[in-house]
Design an enzyme around this catalytic site. Structure first.
Site, PDB file in Angstrom:
ATOM      1  N   TYR A  46     -10.298   3.720   8.934  1.00  0.00           N
ATOM      2  CA  TYR A  46     -12.262   4.398   8.324  1.00  0.00           C
ATOM      3  C   TYR A  46     -12.730   4.279  10.045  1.00  0.00           C
ATOM      4  O   TYR A  46     -13.540   5.410  10.021  1.00  0.00           O
ATOM      5  CB  TYR A  46     -13.383   3.340   7.381  1.00  0.00           C
ATOM      6  CG  TYR A  46     -12.745   3.031   6.131  1.00  0.00           C
ATOM      7  CD1 TYR A  46     -11.236   3.328   5.894  1.00  0.00           C
ATOM      8  CD2 TYR A  46     -12.813   2.217   5.645  1.00  0.00           C
ATOM      9  CE1 TYR A  46     -10.859   2.631   4.741  1.00  0.00           C
ATOM     10  CE2 TYR A  46     -12.961   0.974   4.235  1.00  0.00           C
ATOM     11  CZ  TYR A  46     -11.884   2.454   4.112  1.00  0.00           C
ATOM     12  OH  TYR A  46     -11.358   1.865   2.641  1.00  0.00           O
ATOM     13  N   LYS A  52       0.131  -6.060   5.248  1.00  0.00           N
ATOM     14  CA  LYS A  52       1.347  -5.551   4.507  1.00  0.00           C
ATOM     15  C   LYS A  52       2.803  -5.065   5.559  1.00  0.00           C
ATOM     16  O   LYS A  52       2.926  -4.079   6.700  1.00  0.00           O
ATOM     17  CB  LYS A  52       0.968  -3.799   4.095  1.00  0.00           C
ATOM     18  CG  LYS A  52       1.785  -3.438   3.501  1.00  0.00           C
ATOM     19  CD  LYS A  52       1.584  -3.458   2.315  1.00  0.00           C
ATOM     20  CE  LYS A  52       3.492  -2.559   1.288  1.00  0.00           C
ATOM     21  NZ  LYS A  52       4.381  -3.134   0.218  1.00  0.00           N
ATOM     22  N   ASP A  80       0.596  -6.131  -1.594  1.00  0.00           N
ATOM     23  CA  ASP A  80       0.306  -5.771  -3.324  1.00  0.00           C
ATOM     24  C   ASP A  80       0.416  -6.887  -3.991  1.00  0.00           C
ATOM     25  O   ASP A  80       0.137  -7.361  -4.875  1.00  0.00           O
ATOM     26  CB  ASP A  80       1.851  -4.638  -3.343  1.00  0.00           C
ATOM     27  CG  ASP A  80       2.927  -5.119  -2.854  1.00  0.00           C
ATOM     28  OD1 ASP A  80       2.501  -6.205  -1.660  1.00  0.00           O
ATOM     29  OD2 ASP A  80       3.823  -4.285  -2.484  1.00  0.00           O
ATOM     30  N   ASP A 136     -11.911  -3.897   1.614  1.00  0.00           N
ATOM     31  CA  ASP A 136     -11.818  -2.902   0.966  1.00  0.00           C
ATOM     32  C   ASP A 136     -11.914  -2.911  -0.806  1.00  0.00           C
ATOM     33  O   ASP A 136     -12.362  -2.714  -2.051  1.00  0.00           O
ATOM     34  CB  ASP A 136     -12.045  -1.420   0.955  1.00  0.00           C
ATOM     35  CG  ASP A 136     -13.361  -0.546   0.469  1.00  0.00           C
ATOM     36  OD1 ASP A 136     -14.481  -0.914  -0.028  1.00  0.00           O
ATOM     37  OD2 ASP A 136     -12.996   1.104   0.856  1.00  0.00           O
ATOM     38  N   ASP A 167     -12.984  -4.962  -4.726  1.00  0.00           N
ATOM     39  CA  ASP A 167     -13.505  -4.863  -6.142  1.00  0.00           C
ATOM     40  C   ASP A 167     -12.413  -5.193  -6.905  1.00  0.00           C
ATOM     41  O   ASP A 167     -13.264  -5.773  -8.419  1.00  0.00           O
ATOM     42  CB  ASP A 167     -12.991  -3.136  -5.965  1.00  0.00           C
ATOM     43  CG  ASP A 167     -14.004  -2.825  -6.283  1.00  0.00           C
ATOM     44  OD1 ASP A 167     -14.757  -2.512  -4.879  1.00  0.00           O
ATOM     45  OD2 ASP A 167     -14.149  -1.042  -6.212  1.00  0.00           O
TER      46      ASP A 167
END
Ligand code: NAD
Length: 350
Positions: free
Chosen positions: A141, A187, A219, A243, A247
């Site tokens: 970001y 990852k 994942d 981020d 959720d």
């Protein structure tokens, strides 16, 4: 104690949930004998409308003067096609950078009264009590270079050793006060940044011999969070992965409206519910204010060290949930309560 707090209600339901959270803060002040020194500033879409920029200089000065900032949410659909630097969300990135709050703590717990509200089966979500520690001021970001050319667009994911080390220390210290387990999510099978992340985390872990460290690919982590969330205590991850995974946490907690967050640096704290400005329900007095109210509890604990007061707020949230007078997102049996009613009920329970 004098609590010097900046309020940034922002856009959409941000203003509604912040109003409810401030009422709760005032109740705590009265009951426990603390004085509140509140200031208010502009951030996000409302700031663009009034000043032409999502993070005005005045707001920057105010947040540096306050001990802690309580934010609502930012984002307005009218800016959806604006370039990233001119969107309300740029205000969010700006304030995080100025306060240098590099660690974002997102507690995810399944409240007993809400087990039935989760779309997942009860036996899966029951007893979930984890905290996601998301690195907040580095990675994709913020990375340079970034841009859009005619037929190509690019962003950069980059981390320095110091950036990984400091957030890793935050995660291990938290785990020390909890169930003593850190799951670092990356990852590393694909990304060099993740291989580096893993190496630095392993190095820092040497200083915490009593904490168990495990690594998980992002994942798989997304899948494990819905398959067996109880396995997690502290989940440590970089900005973008955090981020997205937080959720998923919203599903475990019954609603994204339940989730508080704390963003911590070396000195200042920034507190906000995890959810956005929810344009679909804004202005209707329907939003769940418990994520914002939980953020007040986090502020009392992490910035001011007022653990008794924080526990009083969290206990009150539990009581309100048990009473069943909750907003529509929690699918109550009877007619749903309004944002204001829920805020008032928490204050009364305190
Ligand atoms: P959102 O979190 O605003 O909403 C997602 C869904 O959850 C919507 O259906 C919404 O009604 C519901 N919801 C969210 N909070 C709720 C609450 N407290 N009570 C009940 N229901 C709630 O995410 P979005 O729709 O993807 O984004 C809307 C805007 O908010 C966008 O402009 C986005 O960029 C911005 N945003 C801001 C933040 C922030 O300020 N920290 C975070 C995420 C998104």
């Amino acid at each position: 104690m004098n609590l010097k707090i900046l309020l940034l209600p922002g856009d959409g339901i941000g203003t509604e949930v912040t109003a409810a959270a401030v009422d709760v803060l005032k109740t705590v002040g009265k009951k426990f004998g603390h004085t509140l020194e509140l200031s208010e500033g502009l951030l996000g879409g409302v700031a663009i409308h009034k000043t032409g920029t999502p993070f005005p200089k005045d707001t920057e000065e105010l947040c540096l003067k306050a001990d802690a900032t309580l934010m609502g949410a930012v984002g307005l659909p009218e800016f959806d096609t604006a370039p990233p630097s001119q969107r309300p969300e740029a205000g969010l990135l700006g304030i995080r950078r100025v306060l240098d709050v590099f660690a974002n703590l997102r507690p995810v717990r399944t409240w007993k009264a809400l087990v039935d509200s989760s779309p997942l089966k009860n036996h899966v979500v029951e007893g979930t009590d984890m905290i996601i520690v998301r690195e907040l001021t580095g990675g994709l970001y913020y990375g340079q270079p970034r841009g859009i050319e005619n037929d190509r667009a690019f962003n950069t994911m980059s981390y320095t050793r110091q950036e990984v080390e400091r957030v890793t220390h935050t995660a291990f210290k938290l785990a020390g006060n909890r169930r003593k387990k850190v799951t670092s999510v990356d990852k590393s099978n694909v990304l060099e940044v993740s291989q580096f992340w893993r190496k630095v985390v392993v190095d820092v872990a040497q200083q915490y011999p009593d904490i168990q460290l495990e690594h998980m690919l992002v994942d798989n982590a997304a899948m494990q969070m819905v398959l067996n969330p109880r396995q997690f205590d502290v989940m440590l991850t970089e900005n973008t992965f955090g981020d997205i995974l937080s959720d998923v946490g919203g599903i475990l907690a019954g609603s994204i409206g339940m989730l508080p967050s704390a963003s911590l640096g070396m000195k200042k704290g920034l507190y906000e519910p995890v959810h956005g400005s929810a344009p679909d329900i804004a202005g209707q007095n329907k939003a769940n204010p418990l994520g914002a109210i939980g953020s007040v509890a986090a502020m009392l604990e992490y910035t001011f060290g007022l653990n008794k007061e924080a526990a009083a707020v969290n206990d009150a949230i539990g009581k309100v949930l048990e009473s069943g007078r909750v907003t529509a997102d929690l699918r109550p049996k009877g007619s749903p309560a309004t944002t204001q009613e829920v805020g008032k009920a928490v204050s009364e329970a305190i």
